[in-house]
Design an enzyme around this catalytic site. Structure first.
Site, PDB file in Angstrom:
ATOM      1  N   CYS A 125      15.759  19.952  32.076  1.00 19.26           N
ATOM      2  CA  CYS A 125      16.987  20.002  31.292  1.00 19.26           C
ATOM      3  C   CYS A 125      16.839  20.948  30.100  1.00 19.26           C
ATOM      4  O   CYS A 125      15.752  21.391  29.753  1.00 19.26           O
ATOM      5  CB  CYS A 125      17.363  18.608  30.824  1.00 19.26           C
ATOM      6  SG  CYS A 125      19.104  18.479  30.326  1.00 19.26           S
ATOM      7  N   ASP A 176      17.173   7.131  27.290  1.00 16.38           N
ATOM      8  CA  ASP A 176      16.745   8.280  26.498  1.00 16.38           C
ATOM      9  C   ASP A 176      16.911   7.984  25.012  1.00 16.38           C
ATOM     10  O   ASP A 176      18.008   8.008  24.484  1.00 16.38           O
ATOM     11  CB  ASP A 176      17.552   9.515  26.883  1.00 16.38           C
ATOM     12  CG  ASP A 176      17.068  10.776  26.195  1.00 16.38           C
ATOM     13  OD1 ASP A 176      16.005  10.730  25.551  1.00 16.38           O
ATOM     14  OD2 ASP A 176      17.756  11.800  26.308  1.00 16.38           O
TER      15      ASP A 176
END
Length: 197
Positions: free
Chosen positions: A10, A119
């Site tokens: 990412c 996260d």
């Protein structure tokens, strides 16, 4: 017999990094849009990153936007999935899967959800909480993606401890925000894929 978790690279900002990620075996590539992150890019750059990978590699936009118009611009890129921290109601015809961000002390985000990403980091490299992440993964009826402080050195142990559907790395394979190290990408993916569920 276990299977290897999926891997998403990412925070991509450059086409060459997306190509390197796919060649190394990434299952998904991700960009950041409409965010105050130093990795946030515009629609043109995101389209270029996504166009650089083949049809069997998933494309994901991660965003923190609370603006419905910005979300519409993101969906216009036709990503495979959108990873969102704001509790947007997603239209049924959005054409993208919905990954909702969660973490310790946060209520589960409402609305249509296809997967959760645990996260605490949001691209800052802050380590995940192993106990919370494992408990969440065990209780969730949806796929759970693990992120936060992952590196080529610790991803194998993280997978063994949490047993997530997938792992997501950003700063752990970078030389600078948005600039990926291709050797670190290769090592990260190899370590993740060598650790069965």
């Amino acid at each position: 017999m276990g299977y290897s978790p999926r891997v998403k690279i990412c925070g991509l900002t450059r086409v060459e990094d997306a190509v390197a990620a796919e060649r190394a075996g990434a299952d998904a590539v991700g960009v950041v849009m409409c965010s105050d992150s130093p990795r946030s890019i515009g629609a043109g750059a995101a389209r270029a990153v996504f166009s650089a990978v083949g049809p069997f590699t998933a494309t994901v936009v991660a965003t923190h936007t609370a603006d419905p118009d910005e979300l519409d611009r993101i969906l216009a890129l036709r990503p495979t999935a959108v990873q969102i921290s704001y509790p947007h109601e997603m239209p049924e015809d959005a054409g993208a899967r919905v990954i909702r961000v969660t973490g310790q002390g946060r209520p589960l985000p409402p609305g249509r959800t296809d997967a959760y990403i645990v996260d605490e980091s949001c691209g800052t490299g802050r380590p995940f909480d192993p106990a919370f992440s494992r408990a969440f993964a065990e209780l969730s009826s949806l796929p759970v993606i693990l992120a936060g402080g992952l590196t080529p050195e610790n991803v194998g142990a993280a997978i063994a401890a949490v047993r997530p559907y997938a792992v997501d790395v950003c700063s752990g394979v970078e030389t600078a925000p948005g600039v990926k190290d291709h050797g670190l990408i290769e090592r990260f993916i190899a370590a993740a894929k060598a650790t069965p569920q």
